[in-house]
Motif scaffolding. Structure first.
Motif, PDB file in Angstrom:
ATOM      1  N   ILE A 194      -4.571 -18.948  20.346  1.00 39.45           N
ATOM      2  CA  ILE A 194      -4.902 -17.963  21.376  1.00 39.45           C
ATOM      3  C   ILE A 194      -3.871 -18.005  22.497  1.00 39.45           C
ATOM      4  O   ILE A 194      -3.502 -16.976  23.070  1.00 39.45           O
ATOM      5  CB  ILE A 194      -6.318 -18.229  21.931  1.00 39.45           C
ATOM      6  N   LEU A 195      -3.358 -19.196  22.808  1.00 42.31           N
ATOM      7  CA  LEU A 195      -2.404 -19.354  23.902  1.00 42.31           C
ATOM      8  C   LEU A 195      -1.038 -18.778  23.567  1.00 42.31           C
ATOM      9  O   LEU A 195      -0.227 -18.542  24.465  1.00 42.31           O
ATOM     10  CB  LEU A 195      -2.267 -20.835  24.261  1.00 42.31           C
ATOM     11  N   ASP A 196      -0.747 -18.559  22.285  1.00 38.12           N
ATOM     12  CA  ASP A 196       0.549 -18.024  21.880  1.00 38.12           C
ATOM     13  C   ASP A 196       0.568 -16.502  21.865  1.00 38.12           C
ATOM     14  O   ASP A 196       1.637 -15.894  21.890  1.00 38.12           O
ATOM     15  CB  ASP A 196       0.923 -18.543  20.484  1.00 38.12           C
ATOM     16  N   GLU A 197      -0.599 -15.874  21.794  1.00 40.21           N
ATOM     17  CA  GLU A 197      -0.682 -14.422  21.684  1.00 40.21           C
ATOM     18  C   GLU A 197      -0.938 -13.810  23.060  1.00 40.21           C
ATOM     19  O   GLU A 197      -0.945 -14.502  24.081  1.00 40.21           O
ATOM     20  CB  GLU A 197      -1.803 -14.059  20.711  1.00 40.21           C
ATOM     21  N   ASP A 198      -1.134 -12.490  23.096  1.00 44.85           N
ATOM     22  CA  ASP A 198      -1.571 -11.865  24.340  1.00 44.85           C
ATOM     23  C   ASP A 198      -2.885 -12.503  24.763  1.00 44.85           C
ATOM     24  O   ASP A 198      -3.828 -12.595  23.967  1.00 44.85           O
ATOM     25  CB  ASP A 198      -1.767 -10.363  24.130  1.00 44.85           C
TER      26      ASP A 198
ATOM     27  N   THR B  56      -0.221  -8.405  20.684  1.00 44.52           N
ATOM     28  CA  THR B  56      -0.407  -9.437  19.666  1.00 44.52           C
ATOM     29  C   THR B  56      -1.805 -10.013  19.789  1.00 44.52           C
ATOM     30  O   THR B  56      -2.133 -10.647  20.795  1.00 44.52           O
ATOM     31  CB  THR B  56       0.630 -10.561  19.835  1.00 44.52           C
ATOM     32  N   ALA B  57      -2.626  -9.794  18.777  1.00 37.80           N
ATOM     33  CA  ALA B  57      -4.001 -10.294  18.804  1.00 37.80           C
ATOM     34  C   ALA B  57      -4.489 -10.442  17.376  1.00 37.80           C
ATOM     35  O   ALA B  57      -4.875  -9.460  16.743  1.00 37.80           O
ATOM     36  CB  ALA B  57      -4.903  -9.349  19.589  1.00 37.80           C
TER      37      ALA B  57
ATOM     38  N   ARG C 138       3.703 -14.592  16.173  1.00 35.97           N
ATOM     39  CA  ARG C 138       3.955 -13.569  15.159  1.00 35.97           C
ATOM     40  C   ARG C 138       2.938 -13.670  14.026  1.00 35.97           C
ATOM     41  O   ARG C 138       2.333 -14.713  13.802  1.00 35.97           O
ATOM     42  CB  ARG C 138       5.375 -13.711  14.614  1.00 35.97           C
ATOM     43  N   LYS C 139       2.807 -12.573  13.288  1.00 39.73           N
ATOM     44  CA  LYS C 139       1.839 -12.572  12.190  1.00 39.73           C
ATOM     45  C   LYS C 139       2.262 -13.511  11.068  1.00 39.73           C
ATOM     46  O   LYS C 139       1.421 -14.062  10.366  1.00 39.73           O
ATOM     47  CB  LYS C 139       1.645 -11.150  11.664  1.00 39.73           C
TER      48      LYS C 139
END
Length: 682
Positions: A120-124, A109-110, A611-612
């Motif tokens: 940024i903290l929620d994704e990889d 997830t990026a 999520r997107k």
């Protein structure tokens, strides 16, 4: 009857805290991560070229870290995706090379490239924390993701007041999210996962003046789709990476060179206007210039100087709706006041029940009527051994609205002792330098934070203000004791704010009160129905005036639920009592003096923000003083690409009182296009 219930509740909370304090001695001491997780720094003559690919031969000489263990979901187990980090340095830069392997690389997830975005903290992502003074309190934090995005923060007092679950919605002045350091990242994705090369110049950091350095170091990888967090030096589930007393160590750093630690930022502003009225033409021109200077006096002390300060580049505040009788808190966003701002902090530690902050930088250069020009200022902050020093002096000038110029002097000293304890003092002087009245206001304070056990922290302060004409009672006291471990969060706090306590350069929502709060919370993990963790809690806030007459009481019952897929459900009910001695108006609708009891129910759901497509919903029907109120809100966000995203939100408050009704609507839409990790159009 209510008084007896309140006293019984407080006695129960105090007994539990005393019991845990008594257990602190027999409990097995936590093993020292500084020694268990220690690496010896490897120095090279020339660092790697940052291109996001770990193919430079110099990386092979770096020390290898590959023993990451989970905090979530399976504490203590090896990370489910192999993670390797190489660490090396030259005299001017610290380098870290990350190989984040992933068995499902298309699932990485990026989508967030904006600098300092909390998304940024929620994704990889990959997180670094550096305790350069090895004091187990303060640190620098750096975060990046597979797109090379950057987020950085300064940590004071281990981020005291921060909640592990960010959905709680409360921030803390001990985490400076608006600090921007100079560092560099290059990242790339491939068939095996993703890689990142990170360079942190020594000039960005403050550290002791010694030939050989040892720093606290910890690393964390977040795997977004699995909602998994893995650390190098393990940290229990109750805490986050900011718990620097549990970090590992990086030893043997030698002959570090911070180079020329001088940054000068000149600026010029200009504008013109033309007004035509009744045939008369008025042309006016605006022009100004100024300069900001930052200079490292030593490796541990930093001097900031500003002249004719311009804050035009500061980020605007987020809109908030205030349906309380007291002012809202807005964080500082002006660059001059940000670095090492946590060293000036003296006040309550609970951001969800902010009793007092003795120093609030937004009292300088800002007023209810607009900006107040700042002629200039200087600030000295840093550390000398176990001593923290912070001094600031700022001069404003009068404006066209009739506000006189003022001088603000703030001095703060604290001394660290034992492993995680400190004692300190604060002095603030505000002095009018123009006009006739020559008004002044002064604040004196002493404070301490004691940590006799890894899970127990006791914080307190005593303060006095001095203001002409206000002498009935100008003292304040505050104490807070918290027990925090993997299963429980229990705390009690008490504040006594006398009628004439008046910190004009601080944030004080309410004076003339005695207020107490006791909080019980535990975190069961059912292991079924897709639930990762639940957080049932109950707390009571009980507030009286200085004559011990109850003026506010809130009973709070909450059930928070975090799911394995990253979603969060929150249900709460508040039972309120408010006593109004005078008429008060909400949006022009008056409330008569009297006693009011009312209840507030709230249900909210937030999907996994990694999520997107993500969304949140809130519904809150409630009685409200002598009427009723319904709050609803919704938001939805879409990340179309790794550069383009949008988010829309809408909130509505419908309030019906006996003397009238009103509605408040707040809508926003944000569109972000990231040209690069350092440049974004919003």
């Amino acid at each position: 009857m209510l008084e007896l219930q309140k006293e019984a509740f407080l006695r129960a909370g105090i007994r539990v805290l005393l019991l845990m304090l008594g257990l602190a001695g027999p409990l097995a001491a936590q093993e020292d991560n500084h020694s268990l997780y220690s690496i010896n720094a490897v120095q090279v003559q020339e660092g790697p070229v940052l291109d996001g690919v770990l193919d430079d031969a110099v990386w092979s000489s770096g020390v290898l870290i590959d023993n990451f263990v989970q905090q979530e979901p399976d504490e203590g187990a090896p990370t489910s995706e192999h993670t390797e980090v190489r660490v090396l340095y030259d005299s001017e830069t610290l380098y870290l090379g990350l190989r984040a392997s992933d068995s499902a690389p298309l699932g990485v997830t990026a989508t967030e490239m904006r600098r300092d975005s909390e998304r940024i903290l929620d994704e990889d992502n990959f997180q670094i924390i550096l305790d350069t003074f090895m004091d187990s309190r303060s640190a620098y934090m750096f975060v990046t993701n597979p797109l090379g995005a950057q987020l950085d923060q300064q940590i004071a007092n281990e981020g005291e007041g921060n909640r592990r679950n960010r959905q709680a919605g409360f921030g803390t002045s001990n985490i400076n999210k608006d600090w921007d350091g100079v560092w560099h990242v290059a990242a790339s994705q491939d068939a095996n996962g993703w890689t990142a090369e990170i360079a942190i110049p020594m000039v960005t950091l403050r550290f002791p003046e010694s030939e050989v350095q040892s720093w606290g170091l910890n690393l964390m990888r977040n795997i977004g789709r699995k909602n998994e967090q893995a650390f190098w030096a393990p940290i229990p589930k109750a805490y986050t990476l900011t718990r620097v007393s549990m970090a590992g160590s990086l030893t043997g750093l030698r002959t570090l060179n911070r180079g020329s630690d001088l940054r000068v930022t000149p600026f010029v502003t200009g504008g013109a206007s033309r007004v035509t009225q009744a045939g008369q033409i008025d042309n006016s021109f605006q022009r100004d210039l100024g300069v900001d200077l930052k200079y490292g006096l030593t490796a541990g002390l930093n001097l900031d100087v500003t002249a004719n300060t311009d804050f035009a580049q500061a980020e605007v505040d987020d809109e908030q709706v205030n349906l309380t009788r007291f002012p809202l808190f807005f964080p500082e966003k002006r660059d001059f006041f940000l670095e090492n701002s946590g060293q000036f902090t003296v006040g309550g530690v609970n951001p969800g029940n902010r009793i007092v902050d003795l120093f609030f930088t937004r009292r300088i250069g800002l007023s209810d009527t607009g900006n107040v020009p700042i002629l200039g200022g200087a600030r000295l902050t840093g550390k000398v051994g176990r001593n923290d020093l912070a001094i600031m002096d700022v001069q404003t000038r009068g404006n066209e609205l009739g506000l006189a110029g003022e001088n603000f002097l703030v001095t703060r000293y604290s001394r660290n002792f034992l492993s995680r304890s400190r004692v300190g003092a604060l002095f603030i002087n505000k002095n009018q330098t123009g006009g006739i009245s020559r008004h002044y206001n002064r604040t004196y304070a002493v404070d301490t934070s004691l940590s006799p056990h890894a899970s127990l922290t006791i914080t307190g302060l005593m303060a006095k203000t001095q203001t002409p004409g206000r002498t009935r009672g100008d003292m304040a006291g505050y104490v807070h004791a918290v027990w925090l471990d993997e299963n429980y969060r229990i705390y009690s706090e008490y504040g006594d704010i006398q009628d004439d306590f008046n910190p004009e350069v601080g944030f004080l929502p309410r004076a003339g009160i005695r207020t107490s709060k006791t909080h019980f919370e535990f975190t069961p993990r059912p292991g079924r129905l897709g639930i990762r963790e639940m957080s049932p809690m109950v707390n009571i806030i009980y507030t009286t005036d200085q004559q011990n007459r109850m003026v506010t009481r809130r009973m709070h019952y909450m059930m928070g639920t975090r799911f394995e897929n990253g979603a969060y459900l929150n249900l709460w009910y508040n039972r309120w009592f408010e006593r109004l001695d005078n008429t008060f108006s909400f949006r022009g609708v008056p409330l008569d003096p009297g006693d009011y009891s009312f209840g507030e129910f709230r249900a909210s759901f937030m999907s996994n923000p990694a999520r997107k497509v993500y969304y949140s919903l809130t519904y809150s029907p409630q009685t409200f003083y002598d009427g009723d109120r319904t709050d609803t809100s919704a938001s939805v966000g879409v990340r179309f690409t790794d550069r383009f995203s949008t988010e829309a939100s809408y909130g509505r408050n419908d309030v019906n009182l006996s003397n009238g009704s009103f509605q408040l609507d707040l809508a926003s839409i944000k569109v972000d296009f990231a040209l690069s990790p350092t440049m974004t159009l919003r």
